[in-house]
Design an enzyme around this catalytic site. Sequence first.
Site, PDB file in Angstrom:
ATOM      1  N   GLU A  40      -0.224 -54.409 -10.503  1.00  0.00           N
ATOM      2  CA  GLU A  40       0.294 -55.927  -9.893  1.00  0.00           C
ATOM      3  C   GLU A  40       1.525 -56.403 -10.374  1.00  0.00           C
ATOM      4  O   GLU A  40       1.549 -56.238 -11.610  1.00  0.00           O
ATOM      5  CB  GLU A  40      -0.896 -56.944 -10.165  1.00  0.00           C
ATOM      6  CG  GLU A  40      -0.500 -58.175  -9.873  1.00  0.00           C
ATOM      7  CD  GLU A  40      -1.377 -59.373 -10.125  1.00  0.00           C
ATOM      8  OE1 GLU A  40      -1.965 -59.418 -11.365  1.00  0.00           O
ATOM      9  OE2 GLU A  40      -1.700 -60.330  -9.421  1.00  0.00           O
ATOM     10  N   LYS A 111      -2.569 -61.325  -1.648  1.00  0.00           N
ATOM     11  CA  LYS A 111      -3.563 -61.621  -2.690  1.00  0.00           C
ATOM     12  C   LYS A 111      -4.372 -62.965  -2.089  1.00  0.00           C
ATOM     13  O   LYS A 111      -3.408 -63.812  -1.996  1.00  0.00           O
ATOM     14  CB  LYS A 111      -3.049 -61.933  -4.125  1.00  0.00           C
ATOM     15  CG  LYS A 111      -4.012 -62.062  -5.205  1.00  0.00           C
ATOM     16  CD  LYS A 111      -3.385 -62.142  -6.349  1.00  0.00           C
ATOM     17  CE  LYS A 111      -4.129 -62.554  -7.779  1.00  0.00           C
ATOM     18  NZ  LYS A 111      -3.393 -62.501  -8.794  1.00  0.00           N
ATOM     19  N   CYS A 146      -6.321 -58.144  -9.064  1.00  0.00           N
ATOM     20  CA  CYS A 146      -6.404 -59.195 -10.260  1.00  0.00           C
ATOM     21  C   CYS A 146      -7.442 -60.075 -10.227  1.00  0.00           C
ATOM     22  O   CYS A 146      -8.796 -59.900 -10.205  1.00  0.00           O
ATOM     23  CB  CYS A 146      -5.161 -59.480 -10.773  1.00  0.00           C
ATOM     24  SG  CYS A 146      -4.816 -60.046 -12.613  1.00  0.00           S
TER      25      CYS A 146
HETATM   26  O1  LIG Z   1      -8.664 -63.698 -14.211  1.00  0.00           O
HETATM   27  C1  LIG Z   1      -8.415 -63.519 -15.281  1.00  0.00           C
HETATM   28  O2  LIG Z   1      -8.854 -63.524 -16.357  1.00  0.00           O
HETATM   29  C2  LIG Z   1      -6.995 -62.706 -14.949  1.00  0.00           C
HETATM   30  C3  LIG Z   1      -6.279 -62.945 -13.574  1.00  0.00           C
HETATM   31  C4  LIG Z   1      -4.990 -62.782 -13.717  1.00  0.00           C
HETATM   32  O3  LIG Z   1      -4.014 -62.513 -14.786  1.00  0.00           O
HETATM   33  C5  LIG Z   1      -4.125 -62.509 -12.506  1.00  0.00           C
HETATM   34  O4  LIG Z   1      -4.689 -62.733 -11.220  1.00  0.00           O
HETATM   35  O5  LIG Z   1      -2.846 -62.512 -12.539  1.00  0.00           O
END
Ligand SMILES: O=C(O)CCC(=O)C(=O)O
Length: 264
Positions: A40, A111, A146
């Site tokens: 990402e 996303k 993510c």
């Molecule tokens: O859910 C998490 O602990 C990390 C999510 C995250 O860092 C993101 O989506 O950029």
Amino acid sequence: MRASLIQIGVDEDESVDSRRRRAASLVRDQAGADLVVLPELWTTGAFAFESFTTAAEPLEGPTYEAMAKAASDAGVWLHAGSIPERDPDGPLYNTSLVFSPSGDLAAAYRKIHRFGFDKGEAVLMGAGSELVTLRLPDMTIGIATCYDLRFPELFRGLVDAGAEMFVLSAGWPERRRSHWTLLAQARAVENQAYVLACGTAGTHAGVPQAGHSIVVDPWGEVLAEAGADEEVLTVEFDPAKVATTREQFPALKDRLLGLEPPRR
Ligand SMILES: O=C(O)CCC(=O)C(=O)O
């Protein structure tokens, strides 16, 4: 099927241009793989919120161009991770790009679940609203990014759309690494699907990254897992294991909830 997950290091002492060239070269090195995956927001770093606005690119911007060429040079399906996308008519989006081996854009996924509660990505970027699946020669993949990993209903929706493998690009922080591994296995087990989850190495905006990109099979077994540093994780697996797992342990057929058409 052979997949390579490029857990690229994202550090602020390297320019975006240099990292883009390096990523393209790493993709080219994977010629012979069926699928290559990047993480990402690897151009800026997923936590480098201040740079999202300045580094945002149109969909067909410099990262798109470099990755389309790298995919066709290597002759691979390429999930090129995500970019901060500037929609000329709307907000920024955290958008994943998938290219075919001829370098054509095969899918783009914005996303859906933005991270940060009332800060960072959650206020700087718009939320996507569409699930994205894509047929590769041997498997249908579903795309997630993510923080999406925490939302099982998204993955169930992808399964309903035919997904047999989830490809997730991430910039997951080290301090919640135990959740990363646990959730990747959970999504695989509950959906009887492969999970390919590619994170970043390094530290950006003061947030050390977990690395530990992981590939999990439909039974929940970890087939391969990276360390914390930059690494290319290569794994071979049998696409047919999804069908055999679903036949031999047909839990997905016992679903009772969530099968009605959505209420309007
Ligand atoms: O859910 C998490 O602990 C990390 C999510 C995250 O860092 C993101 O989506 O950029």
